[in-house]
Design a protein around this motif. Structure first.
Motif, PDB file in Angstrom:
ATOM      1  N   GLN A   1     -23.197 -13.971  38.321  1.00  0.00           N
ATOM      2  CA  GLN A   1     -21.752 -13.817  38.497  1.00  0.00           C
ATOM      3  C   GLN A   1     -20.992 -13.856  37.178  1.00  0.00           C
ATOM      4  O   GLN A   1     -19.774 -13.893  37.162  1.00  0.00           O
ATOM      5  N   LEU A   2     -21.725 -13.846  36.080  1.00  0.00           N
ATOM      6  CA  LEU A   2     -21.053 -13.854  34.782  1.00  0.00           C
ATOM      7  C   LEU A   2     -20.612 -12.445  34.416  1.00  0.00           C
ATOM      8  O   LEU A   2     -21.180 -11.459  34.880  1.00  0.00           O
ATOM      9  N   SER A   3     -19.622 -12.349  33.548  1.00  0.00           N
ATOM     10  CA  SER A   3     -19.230 -11.047  33.014  1.00  0.00           C
ATOM     11  C   SER A   3     -20.314 -10.581  32.041  1.00  0.00           C
ATOM     12  O   SER A   3     -21.160 -11.366  31.615  1.00  0.00           O
ATOM     13  N   GLY A   4     -20.293  -9.292  31.701  1.00  0.00           N
ATOM     14  CA  GLY A   4     -21.333  -8.726  30.847  1.00  0.00           C
ATOM     15  C   GLY A   4     -21.481  -9.442  29.513  1.00  0.00           C
ATOM     16  O   GLY A   4     -22.584  -9.780  29.095  1.00  0.00           O
TER      17      GLY A   4
ATOM     18  N   GLY B   1      -9.746  -6.894  26.286  1.00  0.00           N
ATOM     19  CA  GLY B   1      -9.676  -8.312  26.609  1.00  0.00           C
ATOM     20  C   GLY B   1     -10.983  -8.986  26.287  1.00  0.00           C
ATOM     21  O   GLY B   1     -12.022  -8.337  26.275  1.00  0.00           O
ATOM     22  N   PRO B   2     -10.930 -10.289  26.014  1.00  0.00           N
ATOM     23  CA  PRO B   2     -12.156 -11.010  25.672  1.00  0.00           C
ATOM     24  C   PRO B   2     -13.160 -11.018  26.831  1.00  0.00           C
ATOM     25  O   PRO B   2     -12.806 -10.667  27.950  1.00  0.00           O
ATOM     26  N   ASN B   3     -14.373 -11.419  26.543  1.00  0.00           N
ATOM     27  CA  ASN B   3     -15.387 -11.533  27.585  1.00  0.00           C
ATOM     28  C   ASN B   3     -14.890 -12.468  28.676  1.00  0.00           C
ATOM     29  O   ASN B   3     -14.396 -13.557  28.403  1.00  0.00           O
ATOM     30  N   GLY B   4     -15.014 -12.019  29.919  1.00  0.00           N
ATOM     31  CA  GLY B   4     -14.608 -12.851  31.040  1.00  0.00           C
ATOM     32  C   GLY B   4     -13.139 -12.746  31.391  1.00  0.00           C
ATOM     33  O   GLY B   4     -12.635 -13.492  32.231  1.00  0.00           O
ATOM     34  N   ALA B   5     -12.427 -11.798  30.780  1.00  0.00           N
ATOM     35  CA  ALA B   5     -10.987 -11.684  31.017  1.00  0.00           C
ATOM     36  C   ALA B   5     -10.666 -11.089  32.391  1.00  0.00           C
ATOM     37  O   ALA B   5      -9.548 -11.234  32.876  1.00  0.00           O
ATOM     38  N   GLY B   6     -11.630 -10.404  32.988  1.00  0.00           N
ATOM     39  CA  GLY B   6     -11.394  -9.855  34.319  1.00  0.00           C
ATOM     40  C   GLY B   6     -11.368  -8.337  34.392  1.00  0.00           C
ATOM     41  O   GLY B   6     -11.014  -7.763  35.428  1.00  0.00           O
ATOM     42  N   LYS B   7     -11.769  -7.667  33.336  1.00  0.00           N
ATOM     43  CA  LYS B   7     -11.727  -6.202  33.289  1.00  0.00           C
ATOM     44  C   LYS B   7     -12.639  -5.573  34.340  1.00  0.00           C
ATOM     45  O   LYS B   7     -12.213  -4.724  35.128  1.00  0.00           O
ATOM     46  N   THR B   8     -13.884  -6.008  34.348  1.00  0.00           N
ATOM     47  CA  THR B   8     -14.839  -5.445  35.296  1.00  0.00           C
ATOM     48  C   THR B   8     -14.442  -5.774  36.727  1.00  0.00           C
ATOM     49  O   THR B   8     -14.542  -4.940  37.625  1.00  0.00           O
ATOM     50  N   THR B   9     -13.980  -6.987  36.942  1.00  0.00           N
ATOM     51  CA  THR B   9     -13.561  -7.384  38.285  1.00  0.00           C
ATOM     52  C   THR B   9     -12.402  -6.511  38.766  1.00  0.00           C
ATOM     53  O   THR B   9     -12.372  -6.087  39.923  1.00  0.00           O
ATOM     54  N   LEU B  10     -11.476  -6.213  37.876  1.00  0.00           N
ATOM     55  CA  LEU B  10     -10.355  -5.345  38.236  1.00  0.00           C
ATOM     56  C   LEU B  10     -10.863  -3.959  38.645  1.00  0.00           C
ATOM     57  O   LEU B  10     -10.425  -3.391  39.650  1.00  0.00           O
TER      58      LEU B  10
END
Ligand SMILES: Nc1ncnc2c1ncn2[C@@H]1O[C@H](COP(=O)(O)OP(=O)(O)OP(=O)(O)O)[C@@H](O)[C@H]1O
Ligand SMILES: [Mg+2]
Lengths: 244, 360
Positions: free
Chosen positions: B136-139, A37-46
């Motif tokens: 709070q940003l993604s990597g 998924g693109p950057n910011g898609a929520g992968k790490t949060t998941l």
């Protein structure tokens, strides 16, 4: 077959922003699940939700049979996690980092020492074992972080962009190890921006704007979205579809 | 050794010149006698595998590390935009605050800051998140913000350590657009990357190996020096066989210099002038040499000489990547390791649809 990961409508909001949006999935034990998924898609949060590091706003999830809300501690004890951020101790050497993580996971004495040597050799970190971890270049750091995550042979492994910044030959090495682990029964959830890696996962999830936009085997996704074409087409088609 | 470059008939001094620099950390030699110059308007990539010395080189070029021997001139401090692998963002400032704070810190006129910050956030897709805390940003979003912070004050010299790491494939193409734009505006840009194919879209490439400079020059010039013919050995039935079988078959070819698995087949380098016949059950598809071949050649010793890289082509003429080709190369190609040769795209899903990682 027992599921290593099972979620229903898992959701996480930050204020009025929804980072993970109703994710429902089931991952059988011993499989490699790739998350794209693109950057910011929520992968790490998941991943953080699954590890109980972050409480869901809605939905449910079980990891290795434990509830992500109430039994996060038990989950974290049993899982390996290679974070996307640099979580190693900058001022410690690779040697000391592995010692530290090993003890954290209850490894001691000979068992720890031999496992450490094995991983230092695998990672090609022997020449750097006495350097400060903070001074290592990107690819070497990734290898050290990977070694720390697999040190205690966890049954479930979360790898957040393990191969970002890793040279092509070493990426193959990473994947050789991931396959070995999976063949030995380890369940692996791995995120990546490299599509060739996606092709070799057992299951794939494509995240877009927090939603799990597609989930299935690479062959299923190809068949559903792109005919005989490659997974790159699948991703592109999904990424270009307006979010609904 | 000619270090000046002619531009519209005028001699242009390099924006940064690493003069035979070495850096030791205890017993480890991270960088050994590297000589490399980057001129205004040039996009140069330092490429090599993990541990080749890329990060140390970037830190030397950015002036955050002093060399053990040699010198860096002119002093980069105060005129360099530097992106380090370790993020220098303020986690408890917002995206907007990080960007504008850094711009002002670097002496940018307040009037210009807002417009430029807006433009960069638009480009990075971070505009909707301008009020979010950087922590709070993604990597990948952090990486893009850090890059925006490095370029916002338009320094004449940019040193970017692995700028594409963690950036998603669609954004990666845009990032390359930005890098080329920076160079086109006259800045000297030095980036590091572990991926040789990223070097293909730079004016010049410096190939690093164990802290040493194997060679430097335009991708075209480097490839022109390659003395062997290259081809890919592919199972004729299109079926993927065990890599070991194909590899063994490749090693049986007459005049084979080396062979390594790549994609669906095995990439081989053969003595020039031969027309080898593939073993039964295989096809041998000719393929133009790429930087990977050059790197394997130089790092395995055949082509290594101390002269390599020293007489680097300082004229940019032939080496400047053709704009149209670059667009074809990157536009809509969001997976960066595609290789363009023989009028086809080759890559993990190339003609044969196999990845760089072993099939199970
Ligand atoms: N604590 C937080 N507060 C506010 N927003 C957050 C927080 N944590 C994450 N987010 C937002 O959630 C979204 C998803 O982030 P996440 O890190 O999960 O993305 P990702 O898919 O891992 O991206 P990348 O490929 O860049 O690593 C992003 O927009 C991010 O800014
Ligand atoms: Mg992430």
């Amino acid at each position: 077959m027992t599921a290593a990961i099972e979620t229903q409508g898992l959701t996480r909001r930050f204020g009025d922003f929804t980072a993970v949006d109703g994710v429902t999935m089931e991952v059988p034990a011993g499989t490699i699940l790739g998350l794209l998924g693109p950057n910011g898609a929520g992968k790490t949060t998941l991943i953080r939700l699954l590890l109980g590091l972050l409480a869901p706003t809605a939905g449910r999830g079980r990891v290795l049979g434990y509830d992500v809300v109430r039994e996060g501690e038990a989950i974290r004890e049993r899982c390996g996690y290679m974070s996307q951020r640099f979580t190693l101790y900058h001022d410690l050497t690779p040697d000391e980092n592995l010692d530290f993580y090993g003890r954290l996971y209850g490894l001691r004495g000979r068992a720890l020492a031999s496992r450490k040597e094995e991983l230092l050799a695998w990672a090609g970190l022997r020449p750097y074992r006495h350097a400060r971890a903070g001074a290592l270049g990107g690819g070497l750091r990734q290898r050290l972080a990977f070694a720390c995550a697999v040190l205690h042979c966890p049954p479930l492994l979360f790898l957040d962009e393990p191969t970002s910044g890793v040279d092509p030959a070493s990426r193959r090495q990473f994947w050789d190890l991931i396959y070995d682990l999976a063949d030995g029964g380890t369940t692996v959830l791995v995120t990546t921006h490299f599509l060739d890696e996606a092709e070799h996962c057992d299951l794939l999830g494509i995240m877009l704007g927090g939603r799990l936009a597609a989930f299935g085997t690479p062959a299923e996704l190809r068949a559903a979205y792109a005919g005989e074409e490659g997974l790159d087409r699948v991703f592109l088609r999904l990424a270009q579809e307006p979010a609904t | 050794m000619r270090r000046l470059m002619l531009e519209r008939g005028r001699a242009v001094a390099p924006a940064i010149h690493l003069v035979r620099v070495s850096k030791r950390f205890g017993a480890t030699v991270a960088v050994s006698e590297i000589d490399l110059a980057v001129h205004p308007g040039e996009l140069v990539a330092a490429v090599g595998p993990d541990g080749a010395g890329k990060t140390t080189l970037a830190r030397l070029a950015a002036g955050v590390l002093a060399p053990s021997a040699g010198r860096v001139e002119p002093d980069p401090r105060g005129r360099v935009g530097y992106l380090s692998g370790r993020f220098s963002l303020y986690p408890d400032l917002t995206v907007w605050e990080n960007l504008t704070f850094l711009a002002r810190l670097n002496g940018m006129a307040p009037g210009a800051v807002e417009a430029e910050a807006g433009r960069l956030l638009q480009w990075t897709g971070l505009l909707p998140f301008r009020g979010r805390l950087a922590g709070q940003l993604s990597g990948g979003m952090r990486q893009k913000l850090a890059l925006a912070c490095a370029v916002i004050h338009r320094p004449p010299l940019l040193v970017l350590d692995e700028p594409t790491t963690g950036v998603d494939p669609v954004a990666r193409a845009e990032l390359w657009e930005l890098l080329r734009h920076q160079a086109a505006e006259g800045r000297a840009v030095l980036i590091t990357t572990p991926y040789l194919d990223e070097g293909e879209s730079c004016h010049r490439v410096a190939l690093l190996y164990r802290g040493r400079l194997l060679a430097a020059g335009s991708p075209a010039a480097l490839k022109a020096r390659f003395p062997f013919q290259t081809a890919v050995l592919i199972p004729a039935d299109g079926q993927w066989r065990r890599r070991a079988l194909a590899l063994a078959a490749a090693h049986q070819l007459p005049g084979v210099r080396w062979a390594y698995p790549l994609g669906a087949g095995v990439r081989v380098a053969l003595e020039p002038g031969l027309s080898p016949v593939p073993p039964p059950g295989y096809r041998l598809v000719p393929s133009a040499p790429n930087l990977e071949d050059v790197y394997v050649w130089l790092s395995e010793g055949d082509g290594r000489s101390d002269a390599a890289g020293r007489g680097e082509g300082t004229s940019r003429g032939g080496g400047r990547p053709d704009r149209q080709q670059l667009d074809r190369r990157w536009h809509g190609r969001w997976w960066h390791s595609w290789r363009w040769h023989g009028r086809r795209w080759h890559g993990p899903y190339g003609p044969d649809g196999q990845g760089e990682v072993p099939a199970r």
